[in-house]
Motif scaffolding. Structure first.
Motif, PDB file in Angstrom:
ATOM      1  N   ARG A 207       0.807  -1.225   0.000  1.00 39.65           N
ATOM      2  CA  ARG A 207       0.000   0.000   0.000  1.00 39.65           C
ATOM      3  C   ARG A 207       0.838   1.272   0.000  1.00 39.65           C
ATOM      4  O   ARG A 207       0.376   2.323  -0.444  1.00 39.65           O
ATOM      5  N   ALA A 208       2.048   1.214   0.518  1.00 37.31           N
ATOM      6  CA  ALA A 208       2.943   2.365   0.536  1.00 37.31           C
ATOM      7  C   ALA A 208       4.375   1.860   0.639  1.00 37.31           C
ATOM      8  O   ALA A 208       4.620   0.769   1.163  1.00 37.31           O
ATOM      9  N   ARG A 228       8.616   5.075  -8.821  1.00 41.42           N
ATOM     10  CA  ARG A 228       7.292   5.390  -9.365  1.00 41.42           C
ATOM     11  C   ARG A 228       7.129   4.995 -10.828  1.00 41.42           C
ATOM     12  O   ARG A 228       6.007   4.995 -11.332  1.00 41.42           O
ATOM     13  N   SER A 232       2.479   2.756  -8.478  1.00 38.69           N
ATOM     14  CA  SER A 232       1.595   3.921  -8.467  1.00 38.69           C
ATOM     15  C   SER A 232       1.163   4.343  -7.060  1.00 38.69           C
ATOM     16  O   SER A 232       0.455   5.339  -6.911  1.00 38.69           O
ATOM     17  N   GLY A 233       1.581   3.607  -6.036  1.00 35.37           N
ATOM     18  CA  GLY A 233       1.200   3.952  -4.673  1.00 35.37           C
ATOM     19  C   GLY A 233       2.081   5.043  -4.093  1.00 35.37           C
ATOM     20  O   GLY A 233       2.905   5.651  -4.782  1.00 35.37           O
ATOM     21  N   SER A 234       1.905   5.290  -2.797  1.00 30.00           N
ATOM     22  CA  SER A 234       2.674   6.315  -2.101  1.00 30.00           C
ATOM     23  C   SER A 234       4.136   5.883  -1.952  1.00 30.00           C
ATOM     24  O   SER A 234       4.413   4.765  -1.501  1.00 30.00           O
ATOM     25  N   ASP A 236       8.000   7.385  -0.536  1.00 25.48           N
ATOM     26  CA  ASP A 236       8.781   8.422   0.123  1.00 25.48           C
ATOM     27  C   ASP A 236      10.149   7.843   0.437  1.00 25.48           C
ATOM     28  O   ASP A 236      10.387   6.642   0.272  1.00 25.48           O
ATOM     29  N   VAL A 244       5.458   8.086  10.264  1.00 23.11           N
ATOM     30  CA  VAL A 244       4.470   7.445   9.401  1.00 23.11           C
ATOM     31  C   VAL A 244       3.473   6.723  10.296  1.00 23.11           C
ATOM     32  O   VAL A 244       3.835   5.772  11.005  1.00 23.11           O
TER      33      VAL A 244
END
Length: 248
Positions: A207-208, A228, A232-234, A236, A244
């Motif tokens: 999910r991230a 990316r 397509s997810g988050s 960082d 977080v």
């Protein structure tokens, strides 16, 4: 579950950033993952040494475990020592580190739980599954589950089909992204790129993603952009002080 980033560099710390290290908090329990070079100072700005409840070490390279030693000193040397700290690490991986101090000084500061990568066990409220992932020394990628929330952490790793299983539907994947795209020949098979992380995070439906272990001097924006391309997810980059919060 909250993840506090203590640092996100590989190999050695910079003047501004510690090596990879993470404090994971859940229901008042504080699990320290990979106390590498320079992580103890940002840790101690947040809580006293005695407040750490357990430590998980993925492997024995010093950029992932060196600051365990000053943490243990900070727990055992005060007038009122803290209880022995449970430390989970691949069997034998911490022997050189724990032997550098004067004989007997920190023996009562920790309780070592050696394991073989691939073992499963509990740490406080966390159920921990581990995988043996390719690196120069035994490295245990870990999947930490508590209250329905899943945190996946690779440690240092080269390519492996087990990475998809480790990261499957994880709420957060913290992944080795030492390089942006191309990996130098001497490190092929033992370290990963941000581009590779994007590909297996997509296959795992993570999910991230939090990219960690960046080679000092790497442009974080380039690492994020590389991940990316396939994910397509988050995304960082692990930076000291980043918080977080993961859904329950």
């Amino acid at each position: 579950m909250r993840v506090v980033v203590l640092g996100g560099l590989g190999a050695w710390p910079s003047a501004e950033q510690a090596c990879a290290g993470f404090l994971v908090e859940h229901q008042g329990f504080r699990l320290l993952i990979d106390p590498g070079y320079a992580t103890v100072q940002p840790l101690l700005t947040r809580l006293p040494a005695s407040a750490v409840d357990a430590v998980y070490v993925s492997h024995g390279h010093p950029d992932h475990c060196a600051d365990l030693q000053p943490l243990l000193r900070a727990r055992v040397l005060p007038d009122r020592p803290a209880p022995a700290l449970p430390v989970y690490a691949p069997s034998g991986s911490l022997d050189p580190l724990l032997a550098i101090d004067e004989s007997g000084l920190i023996d009562t500061a920790y309780r070592l739980h050696g394991f073989t990568p691939g073992d499963n066990f509990g740490v406080g409220p966390f159920t921990v599954r581990t995988w043996s992932l390719p690196h120069w020394v035994p490295n245990a990628g870990g999947r930490f589950t508590a209250g329905g929330t899943v945190l996946a952490y690779t440690g240092d790793t080269g390519p492996s089909p087990m990475l998809v299983e480790l990261a499957r539907d994880a709420d957060l994947l913290i992944a080795d992204a030492t390089y942006v795209d191309e990996i130098p020949e001497r490190h092929v098979g033992f370290l990963s790129s941000a581009a590779e992380v994007g590909r297996y995070a997509t296959a795992a439906r993570s999910r991230a993603v939090l990219l960690t272990h960046l080679w000092p001097g790497t442009d974080p924006d380039e690492a994020v952009a590389a991940a990316r391309r396939a994910y397509s997810g988050s995304v960082d980059v692990a930076r000291s002080g980043l918080l977080v919060d993961l859904p329950a």
